[in-house]
Design a protein around this motif. Structure first.
Motif, PDB file in Angstrom:
ATOM      1  N   VAL A  23     -16.760   7.561  -3.680  1.00 18.88           N
ATOM      2  CA  VAL A  23     -15.691   7.271  -2.726  1.00 18.88           C
ATOM      3  C   VAL A  23     -14.391   7.867  -3.263  1.00 18.88           C
ATOM      4  N   TRP A  24     -13.483   8.166  -2.367  1.00 16.87           N
ATOM      5  CA  TRP A  24     -12.164   8.649  -2.758  1.00 16.87           C
ATOM      6  C   TRP A  24     -11.229   7.442  -2.775  1.00 16.87           C
ATOM      7  N   ALA A  25     -11.036   6.889  -3.964  1.00 12.26           N
ATOM      8  CA  ALA A  25     -10.302   5.633  -4.122  1.00 12.26           C
ATOM      9  C   ALA A  25      -8.795   5.866  -4.130  1.00 12.26           C
ATOM     10  N   THR A  26      -8.090   5.005  -3.425  1.00 12.13           N
ATOM     11  CA  THR A  26      -6.633   5.071  -3.342  1.00 12.13           C
ATOM     12  C   THR A  26      -6.036   3.714  -3.724  1.00 12.13           C
ATOM     13  N   PRO A  27      -4.807   3.698  -4.267  1.00 12.21           N
ATOM     14  CA  PRO A  27      -4.201   2.436  -4.715  1.00 12.21           C
ATOM     15  C   PRO A  27      -3.644   1.605  -3.565  1.00 12.21           C
ATOM     16  N   HIS A  28      -3.761   0.297  -3.703  1.00 11.42           N
ATOM     17  CA  HIS A  28      -3.300  -0.664  -2.694  1.00 11.42           C
ATOM     18  C   HIS A  28      -2.501  -1.740  -3.425  1.00 11.42           C
ATOM     19  N   ASP A  29      -1.276  -2.023  -2.971  1.00 10.57           N
ATOM     20  CA  ASP A  29      -0.409  -2.897  -3.775  1.00 10.57           C
ATOM     21  C   ASP A  29      -0.010  -4.207  -3.109  1.00 10.57           C
ATOM     22  N   SER A  30      -0.697  -4.603  -2.038  1.00  9.41           N
ATOM     23  CA  SER A  30      -0.369  -5.871  -1.378  1.00  9.41           C
ATOM     24  C   SER A  30      -1.657  -6.614  -1.053  1.00  9.41           C
ATOM     25  N   TYR A  31      -1.811  -7.812  -1.618  1.00  8.15           N
ATOM     26  CA  TYR A  31      -3.061  -8.545  -1.413  1.00  8.15           C
ATOM     27  C   TYR A  31      -3.222  -8.979   0.041  1.00  8.15           C
ATOM     28  N   SER A  32      -4.447  -8.884   0.530  1.00  7.06           N
ATOM     29  CA  SER A  32      -4.792  -9.393   1.850  1.00  7.06           C
ATOM     30  C   SER A  32      -6.295  -9.618   1.899  1.00  7.06           C
ATOM     31  N   SER A  33      -6.725 -10.401   2.867  1.00  2.25           N
ATOM     32  CA  SER A  33      -8.156 -10.619   3.078  1.00  2.25           C
ATOM     33  C   SER A  33      -8.387 -10.880   4.554  1.00  2.25           C
ATOM     34  N   SER A  34      -9.179 -10.038   5.177  1.00  2.00           N
ATOM     35  CA  SER A  34      -9.436 -10.155   6.608  1.00  2.00           C
ATOM     36  C   SER A  34     -10.315 -11.348   6.947  1.00  2.00           C
ATOM     37  N   VAL A  35     -10.954 -11.955   5.947  1.00  2.00           N
ATOM     38  CA  VAL A  35     -11.813 -13.116   6.203  1.00  2.00           C
ATOM     39  C   VAL A  35     -11.222 -14.395   5.619  1.00  2.00           C
ATOM     40  N   ILE A 165      -2.231 -15.288   1.214  1.00  2.03           N
ATOM     41  CA  ILE A 165      -1.297 -15.221   0.082  1.00  2.03           C
ATOM     42  C   ILE A 165      -0.726 -16.601  -0.259  1.00  2.03           C
ATOM     43  N   CYS A 166      -1.304 -17.636   0.323  1.00  3.00           N
ATOM     44  CA  CYS A 166      -1.062 -19.024  -0.101  1.00  3.00           C
ATOM     45  C   CYS A 166       0.407 -19.442  -0.032  1.00  3.00           C
ATOM     46  N   THR A 167       1.032 -19.213   1.107  1.00  3.55           N
ATOM     47  CA  THR A 167       2.423 -19.622   1.278  1.00  3.55           C
ATOM     48  C   THR A 167       2.575 -20.785   2.261  1.00  3.55           C
ATOM     49  N   TRP A 168       1.496 -21.136   2.973  1.00  8.76           N
ATOM     50  CA  TRP A 168       1.562 -22.218   3.952  1.00  8.76           C
ATOM     51  C   TRP A 168       0.351 -23.140   3.808  1.00  8.76           C
ATOM     52  N   ASP A 203       1.809  -9.598  -6.459  1.00 15.49           N
ATOM     53  CA  ASP A 203       1.424  -8.207  -6.225  1.00 15.49           C
ATOM     54  C   ASP A 203       2.030  -7.318  -7.304  1.00 15.49           C
ATOM     55  N   ILE A 204       1.316  -6.258  -7.668  1.00 15.03           N
ATOM     56  CA  ILE A 204       1.862  -5.233  -8.564  1.00 15.03           C
ATOM     57  C   ILE A 204       2.192  -4.031  -7.690  1.00 15.03           C
ATOM     58  N   LYS A 205       3.470  -3.730  -7.585  1.00 17.00           N
ATOM     59  CA  LYS A 205       3.917  -2.731  -6.619  1.00 17.00           C
ATOM     60  C   LYS A 205       3.697  -1.306  -7.124  1.00 17.00           C
ATOM     61  N   TYR A 206       3.332  -0.468  -6.188  1.00 13.73           N
ATOM     62  CA  TYR A 206       3.118   0.960  -6.451  1.00 13.73           C
ATOM     63  C   TYR A 206       4.397   1.717  -6.110  1.00 13.73           C
ATOM     64  N   PRO A 207       4.857   2.660  -6.930  1.00  8.40           N
ATOM     65  CA  PRO A 207       4.300   3.068  -8.230  1.00  8.40           C
ATOM     66  C   PRO A 207       5.070   2.497  -9.423  1.00  8.40           C
ATOM     67  N   SER A 208       5.920   1.478  -9.192  1.00 13.58           N
ATOM     68  CA  SER A 208       6.781   0.982 -10.273  1.00 13.58           C
ATOM     69  C   SER A 208       6.027   0.133 -11.285  1.00 13.58           C
ATOM     70  N   GLY A 209       4.958  -0.555 -10.840  1.00 11.55           N
ATOM     71  CA  GLY A 209       4.250  -1.467 -11.722  1.00 11.55           C
ATOM     72  C   GLY A 209       4.924  -2.818 -11.856  1.00 11.55           C
ATOM     73  N   HIS A 210       5.956  -3.076 -11.051  1.00 10.81           N
ATOM     74  CA  HIS A 210       6.656  -4.355 -11.108  1.00 10.81           C
ATOM     75  C   HIS A 210       5.850  -5.433 -10.388  1.00 10.81           C
ATOM     76  N   GLY A 215       4.401 -11.359  -0.241  1.00  8.45           N
ATOM     77  CA  GLY A 215       5.082 -11.803   0.962  1.00  8.45           C
ATOM     78  C   GLY A 215       6.585 -11.810   0.871  1.00  8.45           C
ATOM     79  N   SER A 216       7.136 -11.543  -0.317  1.00  6.43           N
ATOM     80  CA  SER A 216       8.588 -11.529  -0.460  1.00  6.43           C
ATOM     81  C   SER A 216       9.150 -10.226   0.092  1.00  6.43           C
TER      82      SER A 216
END
Length: 254
Positions: A23-35, A165-168, A203-210, A215-216
């Motif tokens: 697979v051609w893997a790409t970075p993703h920096d925001s957690y989510s889950s469709s289920v 993301i467990c905010t509510w 979340d670890i933001k791309y590309p800073s690594g912060h 959700g912020s």
């Protein structure tokens, strides 16, 4: 007999292709889950965001690049890309965590293999090792898993948390009397939109690594904002330039 044997080989070959490959893997920096898998109760830095619907049993994949490999929970569906958590992508690409040595880049060819869910046990952080789901918003998916012999159907835990993301909601377990009931029972009213701050997802933001709270609002980049006097200084400079231009014109006219 030969036709049967040939057919069996073809089926096995197709299954092997479906269970692994490149697979051609790409970075993703925001957690989510469709289920509705709760990010505060799994390792949100080891998630696969891949095409195709989420399976009720096949939710663990091994992804490898060069001599490095990671296990990922496949619990979200992408629109077509093979995204993976930025930290996992960064480690596979560089050998370092995205928080220590963040890297930038695009799609990279990596090898994947569907593996038994037991390989992803360390990525699930519930006390009993069961997959944490939102009691309010995961029932359609969970029902489809309960209706058949599946890993999730036998290994799920519902919580009164509304969003991935467990905010509510409330960080409390719920019970489900399936199939007599298709709605969970919780200590507080199911789906109550109470503000939840005790179970953050980072979340670890791309590309800073912060690391940022999921959700912020995004932190704007670029140069620092101008000082309060910058506008006045600009006006003064503009007027001075106009005066100089006028003086030059007057001297030339004389």
């Amino acid at each position: 007999m030969r036709l049967v044997a040939l057919f069996s080989l073809l089926v096995a070959a197709r299954r092997a292709v479906a269970d692994g490959g490149t697979v051609w893997a790409t970075p993703h920096d925001s957690y989510s889950s469709s289920v509705g898998v709760l990010g505060c109760k799994v390792n949100s830095d080891r998630i696969a965001y891949w095409p195709g619907s989420i399976d009720c049993s096949n939710i663990c994949v091994s992804l490898s690049y060069e001599d490095r490999s990671v296990y990922l929970l496949r619990i979200d569906q992408s629109g077509g890309a093979h995204d993976v958590s930025y930290d996992a992508w960064n480690y596979l690409y560089t050998g370092y965590s995205a928080t220590s040595k963040p890297a930038a880049g695009g799609a990279i060819a990596m090898e994947y293999q569907d593996v038994d869910v037991s390989n992803c046990a360390d990525l699930i952080h519930t006390d009993d090792g069961k997959l944490p789901l939102s009691a309010a918003n995961s029932m359609n998916f969970l029902s489809s898993c309960l209706e058949k012999d599946s890993w999730i159907g036998k290994n799920y835990r519902l919580y009164n948390i509304l969003d991935p993301i467990c905010t509510w909601g409330y960080d409390e377990p719920c019970t489900l009397d399936w199939p007599a009931a298709n709605q969970a029972s919780c200590p507080h009213a199911l789906g109550t939109p109470a503000v939840l701050t005790s179970a953050p997802v980072w979340d670890i933001k791309y590309p800073s690594g912060h690391k940022v709270l999921a959700g912020s609002p995004p932190v704007p980049g670029g140069p620092a904002p101008p000082s309060p006097d910058a506008g006045n200084l600009g006006k003064v400079a503009s007027k001075a330039l106009m005066a100089l231009s006028f003086a030059t014109w007057a001297i030339c006219w004389l």
